[in-house]
Design a protein around this motif. Structure first.
Motif, PDB file in Angstrom:
ATOM      1  N   PRO A  73       0.845  -1.201   0.000  1.00  0.00           N
ATOM      2  CA  PRO A  73       0.000   0.000   0.000  1.00  0.00           C
ATOM      3  C   PRO A  73       0.879   1.249   0.000  1.00  0.00           C
ATOM      4  CG  PRO A  73      -0.741  -1.581   1.652  1.00  0.00           C
ATOM      5  CD  PRO A  73       0.587  -2.072   1.161  1.00  0.00           C
ATOM      6  N   ILE A  74       0.459   2.276  -0.701  1.00  0.00           N
ATOM      7  CA  ILE A  74       1.360   3.423  -0.861  1.00  0.00           C
ATOM      8  C   ILE A  74       1.683   4.103   0.469  1.00  0.00           C
ATOM      9  CG2 ILE A  74       0.723   3.841  -3.261  1.00  0.00           C
ATOM     10  CD1 ILE A  74      -0.964   6.195  -2.298  1.00  0.00           C
ATOM     11  N   GLU A  75       0.794   3.990   1.459  1.00  0.00           N
ATOM     12  CA  GLU A  75       1.092   4.622   2.751  1.00  0.00           C
ATOM     13  C   GLU A  75       2.247   3.927   3.472  1.00  0.00           C
ATOM     14  OE1 GLU A  75      -2.702   2.072   3.353  1.00  0.00           O
ATOM     15  OE2 GLU A  75      -1.865   3.437   1.838  1.00  0.00           O
ATOM     16  N   GLU A 114      11.424  13.558   0.404  1.00  0.00           N
ATOM     17  CA  GLU A 114      11.074  13.190  -0.973  1.00  0.00           C
ATOM     18  C   GLU A 114      10.044  12.069  -1.011  1.00  0.00           C
ATOM     19  OE1 GLU A 114      11.205  13.294  -5.196  1.00  0.00           O
ATOM     20  OE2 GLU A 114      11.890  14.726  -3.672  1.00  0.00           O
ATOM     21  N   ILE A 115      10.148  11.100  -0.112  1.00  0.00           N
ATOM     22  CA  ILE A 115       9.196   9.987  -0.155  1.00  0.00           C
ATOM     23  C   ILE A 115       7.785  10.466   0.169  1.00  0.00           C
ATOM     24  CG2 ILE A 115       9.549   9.241   2.238  1.00  0.00           C
ATOM     25  CD1 ILE A 115       8.887   7.004  -0.842  1.00  0.00           C
ATOM     26  N   GLN A 116       7.656  11.453   1.049  1.00  0.00           N
ATOM     27  CA  GLN A 116       6.328  11.985   1.358  1.00  0.00           C
ATOM     28  C   GLN A 116       5.738  12.712   0.149  1.00  0.00           C
ATOM     29  OE1 GLN A 116       4.656  11.116   3.994  1.00  0.00           O
ATOM     30  NE2 GLN A 116       6.453   9.997   4.738  1.00  0.00           N
ATOM     31  N   ILE A 117       6.585  13.459  -0.561  1.00  0.00           N
ATOM     32  CA  ILE A 117       6.131  14.128  -1.783  1.00  0.00           C
ATOM     33  C   ILE A 117       5.678  13.094  -2.802  1.00  0.00           C
ATOM     34  CG2 ILE A 117       6.900  15.507  -3.761  1.00  0.00           C
ATOM     35  CD1 ILE A 117       8.818  16.953  -1.805  1.00  0.00           C
ATOM     36  N   ARG A 118       6.432  12.022  -2.910  1.00  0.00           N
ATOM     37  CA  ARG A 118       6.120  10.995  -3.906  1.00  0.00           C
ATOM     38  C   ARG A 118       4.856  10.219  -3.544  1.00  0.00           C
ATOM     39  NH1 ARG A 118      11.088   9.108  -7.414  1.00  0.00           N
ATOM     40  NH2 ARG A 118      12.145  11.117  -7.548  1.00  0.00           N
ATOM     41  N   GLU A 138       2.054  12.328  -4.660  1.00  0.00           N
ATOM     42  CA  GLU A 138       1.895  12.274  -6.118  1.00  0.00           C
ATOM     43  C   GLU A 138       1.200  10.985  -6.543  1.00  0.00           C
ATOM     44  OE1 GLU A 138       5.033  13.098  -8.866  1.00  0.00           O
ATOM     45  OE2 GLU A 138       5.708  14.866  -7.757  1.00  0.00           O
ATOM     46  N   LEU A 139       1.584   9.883  -5.931  1.00  0.00           N
ATOM     47  CA  LEU A 139       0.942   8.608  -6.254  1.00  0.00           C
ATOM     48  C   LEU A 139      -0.546   8.651  -5.907  1.00  0.00           C
ATOM     49  CD1 LEU A 139       3.727   6.145  -5.046  1.00  0.00           C
ATOM     50  CD2 LEU A 139       2.966   6.471  -7.408  1.00  0.00           C
ATOM     51  N   GLN A 140      -0.865   9.258  -4.788  1.00  0.00           N
ATOM     52  CA  GLN A 140      -2.276   9.410  -4.414  1.00  0.00           C
ATOM     53  C   GLN A 140      -3.026  10.227  -5.459  1.00  0.00           C
ATOM     54  OE1 GLN A 140      -1.656  11.140  -0.518  1.00  0.00           O
ATOM     55  NE2 GLN A 140      -2.103   9.207   0.532  1.00  0.00           N
ATOM     56  N   SER A 141      -2.396  11.288  -5.952  1.00  0.00           N
ATOM     57  CA  SER A 141      -3.051  12.142  -6.948  1.00  0.00           C
ATOM     58  C   SER A 141      -3.295  11.403  -8.258  1.00  0.00           C
ATOM     59  CB  SER A 141      -2.210  13.397  -7.209  1.00  0.00           C
ATOM     60  OG  SER A 141      -1.047  13.093  -7.970  1.00  0.00           O
ATOM     61  N   LEU A 142      -2.485  10.379  -8.522  1.00  0.00           N
ATOM     62  CA  LEU A 142      -2.641   9.578  -9.737  1.00  0.00           C
ATOM     63  C   LEU A 142      -3.626   8.423  -9.545  1.00  0.00           C
ATOM     64  CD1 LEU A 142       1.119   9.389 -10.802  1.00  0.00           C
ATOM     65  CD2 LEU A 142      -0.677  10.717 -11.939  1.00  0.00           C
ATOM     66  N   GLY A 143      -4.116   8.263  -8.341  1.00  0.00           N
ATOM     67  CA  GLY A 143      -5.057   7.185  -8.064  1.00  0.00           C
ATOM     68  C   GLY A 143      -4.403   5.857  -7.746  1.00  0.00           C
ATOM     69  N   SER A 171       2.644  12.516 -13.575  1.00  0.00           N
ATOM     70  CA  SER A 171       2.922  13.610 -12.653  1.00  0.00           C
ATOM     71  C   SER A 171       4.393  13.964 -12.855  1.00  0.00           C
ATOM     72  CB  SER A 171       2.646  13.192 -11.204  1.00  0.00           C
ATOM     73  OG  SER A 171       3.523  12.145 -10.811  1.00  0.00           O
ATOM     74  N   LYS A 172       4.920  14.805 -12.022  1.00  0.00           N
ATOM     75  CA  LYS A 172       6.319  15.201 -12.211  1.00  0.00           C
ATOM     76  C   LYS A 172       7.263  14.010 -12.114  1.00  0.00           C
ATOM     77  CE  LYS A 172       9.892  18.398 -10.586  1.00  0.00           C
ATOM     78  NZ  LYS A 172      10.242  19.491  -9.649  1.00  0.00           N
ATOM     79  N   ARG A 173       7.017  13.123 -11.152  1.00  0.00           N
ATOM     80  CA  ARG A 173       7.964  12.050 -10.849  1.00  0.00           C
ATOM     81  C   ARG A 173       7.503  10.660 -11.280  1.00  0.00           C
ATOM     82  NH1 ARG A 173       7.578  15.887  -7.074  1.00  0.00           N
ATOM     83  NH2 ARG A 173       9.473  16.796  -6.137  1.00  0.00           N
TER      84      ARG A 173
END
Length: 253
Positions: free
Chosen positions: A8-10, A30-34, A37-42, A115-117
């Motif tokens: 799970p992404i969390e 950086e991992i929190q930002i990523r 981003e993964l959440q924003s992509l679904g 997304s960016k990354r």
């Protein structure tokens, strides 16, 4: 092959996952930002599986720009390219635009989101061409796959999109479970260079000294190299459908 893991992404902020998502080194900010981003992509989960390895985890692929894993989104699996934190690229968004352009002529894995990354795209369930050739020795089937690859390269040439890596293409040509070939990885593609996809892939498949060329020659017999050289020069000069079909005929008949 190392054991696959679906996370799970969390939970990606724990090791060894954070070091792979932020390859080549974990970074707490950086991992929190990523993860956001993964959440924003679904993306709900990231699956670490495949024939390549990043630290202790299996992955689908590893390159100079990114690591490829599998994204789980609403029960479906997609290829997930994760930008390395030491990459010189500003983002994966330019690569996504080039992939979308390739998709307009039915080339490449289908673009899903960016997304960016991260870049999410169709997951090609299959093997690299070299591995596929080792288990598929039927001349008709092999010629069909090679013809499809050449036709895809013709379509890329027609829209002036140069892949850039097809003269040394072992990692960039995949064949799925129903024997459909795909050209993948458009990170070095360009619309400003002279598009040379057909000539590059012909040299790789029929003129080089690679394992792929040797496998193809063993199955469909070695091509007439002097004839191919002449037809490649003719195609470079004319860039017409007739010149392409002459080359195609020499490659496959």
């Amino acid at each position: 092959m190392k054991n696959a893991a679906t996370v799970p992404i969390e939970n990606l902020n724990s090791e060894p996952y954070s070091s792979v998502v932020c390859y080549p080194r974990a970074d707490s900010d950086e991992i929190q930002i990523r993860i956001k981003e993964l959440q924003s992509l679904g993306v709900e989960q990231v699956e670490f599986s495949g024939a390549a390895t990043a630290f202790t985890l299996p992955v689908m692929g590893k390159g100079y720009v990114g690591i490829v894993a599998v994204a789980h989104i609403k029960g479906a699996r997609y290829a997930l390219k994760m930008q390395r934190i030491d990459s010189e690229r500003e983002s994966l968004e330019h690569e996504a635009e080039l992939l979308k352009l390739a998709n307009t002529v039915n080339v490449g894995p289908r673009f899903v989101a960016v997304s960016k990354r991260f870049l999410v795209m169709e997951l090609i369930d299959g093997d690299q061409l070299e591995g596929w050739l080792q288990t598929h020795r039927e001349k008709v089937a092999v010629k069909k796959v090679l013809e499809d690859i050449l036709e895809q390269c013709w379509r890329l040439d027609e829209i002036s999109l140069d892949h850039g890596e097809l003269s040394k293409a072992p990692k960039h040509l995949l064949v799925n479970k129903v024997d459909k070939p795909f050209i993948v990885d458009f990170e070095t593609a360009s619309t400003t260079r002279n598009a040379s996809n057909v000539t590059s892939v012909c040299q790789f498949l029929f003129q080089g000294n690679s394992n792929v060329e040797k496998e193809i020659a063993a199955i469909i017999e070695e091509r007439n190299r002097p004839q191919l050289v002449g037809l490649l020069k003719n195609y470079r000069r004319k860039r017409t459908r007739d010149a392409f079909e002459d080359l195609l005929s020499a490659c496959l008949t």
